[in-house]
Scaffold this active site. Structure first.
Site, short mmCIF file in Angstrom:
data_model
loop_
_atom_site.label_atom_id
_atom_site.label_comp_id
_atom_site.label_asym_id
_atom_site.label_seq_id
_atom_site.Cartn_x
_atom_site.Cartn_y
_atom_site.Cartn_z
N THR B 156 -9.22 29.72 -32.84
CA THR B 156 -8.30 30.98 -32.88
C THR B 156 -8.96 32.09 -32.97
O THR B 156 -9.26 32.78 -31.88
CB THR B 156 -7.43 30.57 -34.41
OG1 THR B 156 -8.30 30.10 -35.38
CG2 THR B 156 -6.50 29.23 -34.08
N LYS B 179 -13.06 23.54 -35.01
CA LYS B 179 -12.60 25.06 -34.95
C LYS B 179 -12.26 25.47 -36.37
O LYS B 179 -11.91 24.44 -37.33
CB LYS B 179 -11.27 25.42 -34.14
CG LYS B 179 -10.10 24.66 -34.58
CD LYS B 179 -9.33 25.42 -35.78
CE LYS B 179 -9.15 27.07 -35.36
NZ LYS B 179 -8.87 27.73 -36.49
N THR B 190 -12.01 20.30 -43.22
CA THR B 190 -11.83 21.70 -42.78
C THR B 190 -11.17 21.93 -41.32
O THR B 190 -11.54 21.43 -40.47
CB THR B 190 -13.35 22.24 -42.83
OG1 THR B 190 -12.93 23.73 -42.54
CG2 THR B 190 -13.88 21.98 -41.43
N GLU B 270 -15.10 34.17 -40.26
CA GLU B 270 -14.34 35.65 -40.06
C GLU B 270 -15.09 36.72 -40.70
O GLU B 270 -15.21 36.99 -41.76
CB GLU B 270 -13.09 35.72 -40.36
CG GLU B 270 -11.90 34.87 -39.48
CD GLU B 270 -10.48 34.83 -39.90
OE1 GLU B 270 -9.77 34.45 -38.89
OE2 GLU B 270 -10.21 35.12 -41.11
N THR B 394 0.22 40.44 -37.45
CA THR B 394 0.96 41.74 -36.87
C THR B 394 0.56 42.14 -35.56
O THR B 394 -0.37 41.76 -34.86
CB THR B 394 0.90 42.96 -37.96
OG1 THR B 394 -0.37 43.23 -38.27
CG2 THR B 394 1.72 42.43 -39.05
#
Lengths: 394, 394
Positions: B156, B179, B190, B270, B394
């Site tokens: 992702t 992932k 996870t 991230e 978004t």
């Protein structure tokens, strides 16, 4: 009592009769801004109560103030910004003791009547050669309208000083000041708060009113999930109004001032661009409502989404799912600013209907598992928070 | 066994004999990148085990896969990125069921032999009109070296795909793919991980090896404190090597592959710029060591400090102080990258000696309360994390 009037430009801890305060620049902060505050109770009564951080790593001033409060009496509170005096070993405790002794000597009282509060960087000794002369300077500057100067002197990364007050028709007042901008997830209190009153109240009743107030105000603020080593909330009563208040009315006045100050703390949290009110309803118990609200408040992903004005209700459900509160996943309803974007654990009203342009965002989570409710305040997670806290000590 | 060789460019789930895999673009992701993976066990054995998120809000594919695994047998795993199929109600569960039925029909097996994994945004239905044709496409693309394509298709916000493998001298192999880039604080697993082996192992023994491995690998990764609704780790055995491994050696091979994949997850979290290993030593029990390490790992203020290369050990002590583990505040020692900046709960070696320029930072906290220890991995909190997660949906 009449609707309390709160005014953020008011004089806070000197609003009640019988108190003087000062805020001066001792030179503890490299920035050269005010860094030492003193609040003095001139009586005739000296009742006091306090609540402190539940962090087991407690700063020297917390250890000191907990001890001296066992008498239920205080004549003064000395507060410094620019250094937390936490994790400074026996020498740090001696620094706190010496500070209280200095205040006591200047005011002709005993050190056991002096509470000490410190805030700033952990793990650094205070510059006593600057702090002790600062105490002399503060005593000289004491004034019946010094509450605002004191509120300014306790700021660290706060962008504004915080004061609040309520006056009852019967003629007594409760006023207070607070500081706190990060490491803001109190276990029993938040950062530094001093509340004063001229009502005639015994220390046991002060203690009950203060614990009741903090339980639903400071204890329900959670800016960044990080609990400080220095959190302190003190309540001092001078009795100077000569009025013995009705207990419930007094408790409500203390709660109102604490709630006002707590709301100001969230509004000035480090780097925040949104103030987020999390209302959990339909819980089986109040404790579970608080647990769910706090878990939502600590979810970094959700806090980022709110920063981006993204009504990402899936992150609310993912957070709720980590708690042990009573609920069924397919019975969860979630609203963001009044739009029920999640109904029955699944997609509800159109998320495009949610308007998140304002600073305040309200998340409502109905667990549909009972009738208890609770509210916790937090704020969004921003790049500014990261920047501010990656450079704080350097 | 000999030292395992891990190679991040390897073929992962098809390294073991008896497995084929594929990764294709079904069109679920708007980006047009691969989004559907299929792993098929060609036998002769079909033993399987799995561990799943302990989040009580579970995605439809987790509910489905937990059920089908009760047989201890799997013939295939189908995984999609581009949508988590979580909080999608009964319709979402039907979508998962239809996906398993489609895979089963294409492979001539039963739906009960097919596990389903999904990852992506919560609260959005999957585009079944794209996904089901994608399954046909994936079946056509199945290949004995398709493990890398599968690992790519489950990404992702991952910037790199993650695979690992170990081959034992006795001739059997354990390989896997993973992932996971955010919402990364597994309760039992996870994000999405598939591990395969050609060793001949019964499902009960697979289960024991997998639970033992996840307990000290995926369960000790905590990127952002946020637990997913979709976490799944599956282990499939084909028996195609014909070798029955020694139990301890097999468990260690599974643990090695899981540890390698878990380390890759943290390395690609991230927005992260630092990988932080937290070693807690001197704890009274292993559970307390894990609790203290996890509490440090979740401290936003500390994670910001590490981002700023600031050896702010006070924030480590403030975090430890919120736990209920056995320790005395004045007996805590903390090292950052080997420099003992805190000794006996107070100032230790000069913090300027700490070199934090590298990507990996090691924080060691000695509670001096026993002999148990544990390690938890996390990463720093950065403005990039905020940006990525304020714009995700978004």
């Amino acid at each position: 009592m009449s609707q309390p009037v709160t005014d953020h430009q008011n004089i806070g801890v000197t609003a009640a009769k019988g108190f003087r305060a000062a805020g001066v620049t001792a030179g503890i902060k490299a920035s050269g801004t005010p860094d030492l505050a003193l609040v003095v109770n001139d009586g005739p009564q000296f009742a006091a109560a306090g609540v402190f951080t539940s962090n087991r790593v407690k700063a020297a001033p917390v250890l000191w103030s907990e001890q001296v409060l066992k008498t239920g009496s205080l004549a003064a509170v000395v507060l410094n910004s620019g250094g937390a005096n936490a994790c400074t070993g026996p020498e740090g405790f001696q620094d706190t003791h010496a500070t209280a002794e200095k205040v006591a000597a200047e005011l002709n009282t005993g050190a056991i009547e002096v509470a000490v509060c410190s805030t700033g960087l952990i793990g650094v000794r205070l510059p006593m050669d600057l702090l002790l002369p600062g105490v002399e300077q503060a005593v000289k500057a004491l004034s019946e309208d010094g509450g605002q100067a004191a509120a300014i002197a306790i700021k660290t990364t706060d962008t504004v000083h915080k004061t609040a007050q309520v006056t009852a028709p019967a003629g007594w007042t409760v006023g207070g000041m607070a500081k706190g901008a990060g490491m803001l997830a109190p276990g029993l209190a938040t950062m530094l708060v001093v509340v004063t009153t001229d009502a005639a109240v015994e220390s046991a009743d002060l203690d009950a009113a203060l614990r009741g107030a903090t339980r639903t105000t400071f204890d329900r603020v959670d800016s960044d999930g990080c609990m400080s080593t220095n959190d302190t909330v003190l309540l001092l009563a001078s009795g100077a109004s000569g009025v013995v208040p009705e207990a419930a009315e007094f408790a409500e006045a203390v709660r109102t001032v604490c709630a006002d100050l707590a709301r100001q703390l969230i509004g000035d949290a480090e780097g925040a661009s949104k103030d987020i009110r999390i209302d959990v309803t339909g819980a089986a118990t109040e404790d579970e409502a608080v647990d769910v609200a706090r878990t939502i408040a600590r979810n970094n992903l959700l806090k980022c989404a709110i920063h981006g004005e993204d009504p990402n209700w899936g992150r609310v459900l993912a957070a709720i799912g980590t708690t042990s509160a009573a609920f069924e996943p397919d019975a969860l309803d979630v609203a963001i600013n009044g739009v029920w974007v999640c109904r029955g654990g699944s997609v509800g009203e159109d998320r495009d209907l949610v308007d998140m342009a304002g600073r305040e965002v309200v998340i409502t989570a109905n667990l549909n598992a009972g009738s208890a409710a609770a509210t916790v305040w937090t704020n969004d997670l921003t790049a500014d928070y990261v920047h501010e806290n990656s450079a704080y000590s350097t």
